[in-house]
Design an enzyme around this catalytic site. Structure first.
Site, mmCIF file in Angstrom:
data_model
loop_
_atom_site.group_PDB
_atom_site.id
_atom_site.type_symbol
_atom_site.label_atom_id
_atom_site.label_comp_id
_atom_site.label_asym_id
_atom_site.label_seq_id
_atom_site.Cartn_x
_atom_site.Cartn_y
_atom_site.Cartn_z
ATOM 1 N NE ARG A 119 -47.425 -59.061 24.755
ATOM 2 C CZ ARG A 119 -46.365 -59.156 25.553
ATOM 3 N NH1 ARG A 119 -46.095 -60.288 26.140
ATOM 4 N NH2 ARG A 119 -45.594 -58.111 25.729
ATOM 5 C CE LYS A 141 -68.009 -58.589 14.910
ATOM 6 N NZ LYS A 141 -68.924 -57.598 14.305
ATOM 7 C CD GLU A 183 -78.768 -58.189 17.960
ATOM 8 O OE1 GLU A 183 -78.449 -58.894 16.989
ATOM 9 O OE2 GLU A 183 -78.365 -57.026 18.105
ATOM 10 C CE LYS A 225 -72.628 -63.463 16.655
ATOM 11 N NZ LYS A 225 -72.717 -62.348 17.579
ATOM 12 C CD GLU A 235 -67.894 -57.960 11.044
ATOM 13 O OE1 GLU A 235 -67.172 -57.508 11.915
ATOM 14 O OE2 GLU A 235 -69.094 -57.710 10.976
ATOM 15 N NE ARG A 239 -68.512 -62.265 13.537
ATOM 16 C CZ ARG A 239 -67.813 -62.638 14.585
ATOM 17 N NH1 ARG A 239 -66.816 -63.466 14.419
ATOM 18 N NH2 ARG A 239 -68.103 -62.209 15.780
ATOM 19 C CG ASN A 243 -72.520 -55.932 11.824
ATOM 20 O OD1 ASN A 243 -72.635 -55.913 13.048
ATOM 21 N ND2 ASN A 243 -71.402 -56.286 11.224
ATOM 22 C CG HIS A 246 -75.938 -54.201 14.326
ATOM 23 N ND1 HIS A 246 -76.966 -55.062 14.039
ATOM 24 C CD2 HIS A 246 -75.487 -54.551 15.556
ATOM 25 C CE1 HIS A 246 -77.113 -55.910 15.043
ATOM 26 N NE2 HIS A 246 -76.234 -55.631 15.977
ATOM 27 C CG HIS A 250 -73.431 -49.157 15.700
ATOM 28 N ND1 HIS A 250 -72.311 -49.758 15.203
ATOM 29 C CD2 HIS A 250 -73.952 -50.020 16.602
ATOM 30 C CE1 HIS A 250 -72.151 -50.938 15.773
ATOM 31 N NE2 HIS A 250 -73.145 -51.126 16.610
ATOM 32 C CG HIS A 263 -76.926 -53.158 20.815
ATOM 33 N ND1 HIS A 263 -76.215 -52.400 19.915
ATOM 34 C CD2 HIS A 263 -76.954 -54.416 20.309
ATOM 35 C CE1 HIS A 263 -75.832 -53.168 18.909
ATOM 36 N NE2 HIS A 263 -76.263 -54.402 19.122
#
Lengths: 359, 359
Positions: A119, A141, A183, A225, A235, A239, A243, A246, A250, A263
């Site tokens: 955990r 992330k 990026e 960032k 997010e 934030r 993206n 993105h 994606h 990517h």
């Protein structure tokens, strides 16, 4: 060497950016237990594993390694499980540290494993690609892919420290250098037009891997960032602007199958689509759209994608995490250097923006 | 109906405890999106699924279900993945809710899935066993097992709300009722001697499933756990006391293979071993050890475990999460109603305490 702090209260952490960084000196204060699991891949490990392993052994740590195959297609639950196997076989416990040595895939998987093992254990990132230095190593992330969507399973997990060493970019393939620059360009487009001017002046030097220019690009990108993430860790708002490109990207990656396009390459074309739609909405000019395409092209990145049937493209977009109550939200450009998240866009214009930037 | 709030700042949530609770009325304020995935198992679903499904449909929700096979042996990464499959096949997104309808295994898996899906969605618990009502539904611990250890992979994930309905205990097998009572007894032993006196007075009624007695036992147990968890959400200190009997118990479960003994049964014998060691350390008397064994026996729980080779027992204990820097820490009793976590115990006495309570 430059140091940037990501301000997250009691989870505040530094990013060290420079060349020929000394891991022994820089990591020592941030490893709290005795046990360190280095997670790397078959490409990076032969180049840099010994360097970090030796530094940690000198610090008296109990070091184990987990070397995964290289590639986005291994960012899945089966390979995540190999990290858990390694941690348990090594007898590691709750005070151990997982150190990610590699690009974004390794960072995502090692980070997610560290978030879930017992955990939650400690996490350190040593990103070895430009993309992961500017993007996936900052912000917490982590996660894995699912056959039905990218990054669908994951956690927010902050590292103790990040080491971004420009010397390690020397061995990076050209395509991956460019993917990282996608990026970098993203930050310029979404919040810093002055940075875009700087990139336009220095793109040739960046492509030639001038380490001090790369360090400056990484520093500026990470600073943006870090500021955005500190304002909005989970997010909920600002934030989401990160993206940019993105949601389109994606869809491209999902259609082509993970691993076909990098990517950053998919994000590059995705940013063109977002800029194209922004132009169709009347927010940026045709000249600004061309300026966007030009800087992306100069970074040796694709500005069009292969032919993808529109219905399939849209279906993949609808799996995006930015869908809220069934409504698609997109990151678009109000102007160069100012992105917004919005559900108020013309759907037909969006379809044209997709089709206009395909083969 | 009694309501207990778990005080965790902005993640504060209520536990509703009573009989014949109305899910429509009680759940409505806590479901924030449109999409609800009910995760249940093949035993519980035929009994209670329709009841909750109908309530949610009446509320206008988009309801999907994921029914897993019943048993601790399915609490693994493969079956966790079935929940992700169901969520993605249903097209669910970031504002969805995962509702766990079942015992501890379902709560752990559905909770962990909700923590990881899209890096975190909403979670609601409807525990249908006494064990999960008093224990696994409170505190946010979720996770799955690994062949090398129990609950080795997981997350802290707080629910929006918990519904503990005593009426649903009517269908619970006798062994599972007793397993739940093991955790109830645990609270008495670790922090509330007056509660132990109450249990000694009412154990026959609890075994006979008197719903108001059960509700009182659940309320008192949850109140203790809620207080301890609120003080120490991430188990840095006091919360570790909740693991009374668990380090020994995990070794028993691991040796026998998950699913042979119920978790509560292993904890019961584990508590006897912890009490036995506490007596050998001179902290509790022989009479208090016998008192501990007697209340556990009256709950129809085992006070000895099958013969397990000592070296294997110790090896399984060393995998426990309470091992810190390689040093085993145990939860022992300074007196009845007062547990401590300590690494200062006599190792030989511990071995005797294990051997003395085996067949």
């Amino acid at each position: 060497m430059q140091t940037l702090y990501v301000e997250l209260g009691d989870r505040r952490y530094p990013i060290f950016i420079g060349s020929q960084l000394d891991p022994k000196q820089l990591l020592e204060p941030y490893i709290l237990g005795k046990q360190v699991m280095i997670v790397s891949n078959e490409t990076v490990a032969p180049l840099y594993l010994t360097h970090y392993q030796d530094a940690l052994l000198t610090l008296g740590k109990n070091v184990a390694t987990c070397i995964l195959p290289d590639g986005e297609k291994y960012k899945n639950i089966e390979h995540l499980n190999l990290i858990f196997d390694a941690l348990l076989q090594a007898g590691f416990n709750r005070d151990c540290t997982v150190l990610a040595l590699g690009g974004g895939v390794i960072g995502d998987m090692a980070g997610f494993a560290s978030a879930c093992f017992q955990r939650g254990v400690y996490f350190i990132q040593v990103p070895t690609t430009l993309l992961s230095q500017v993007d996936s190593s900052v912000g917490g992330k982590t996660g894995i892919n699912h056959p039905l969507g990218k990054n669908m399973i994951g956690a927010f997990q902050q590292p103790q420290v990040v080491l971004a060493d420009m010397s390690q970019l020397a061995t990076l393939p050209d395509r991956e250098l460019s993917a990282g620059l996608a990026e970098v360009i993203k930050y310029a487009l979404l919040c810093d037009e002055e940075f875009l001017v700087w990139l336009e002046a220095h793109m040739d030097g960046l492509i030639a891997r001038d380490e001090s220019l790369l360090a400056e690009a990484v520093y500026r990108s990470c600073a943006h960032k870090a500021r955005i993430v500190a304002n909005d860790e989970k997010e909920q708002g600002e934030r989401a602007l990160l993206n940019l490109g993105h949601t389109f990207g994606h869809a491209i990656e999902s259609y082509l199958g993970y691993g076909e396009w990098l990517h950053g390459e998919a994000v590059a074309t995705g940013m063109v689509m977002a800029a194209d739609l922004s132009q169709r909405m009347g927010w940026i000019s045709e000249a600004e759209l061309e300026r966007t395409k030009k800087i992306i092209s100069r970074a040796q990145l694709p500005i069009i994608c292969p032919k993808i049937p529109l219905d399939e493209f849209l279906a993949f977009m609808s799996h995006d995490k930015k869908v809220l109550n069934g409504q698609l939200r997109l990151i678009l450009l109000k102007k160069i250097g100012q992105a917004i998240i919005t559900k108020d866009f013309d759907v037909e214009a969006m379809q044209h923006a997709i089709l206009a930037n395909q083969q």
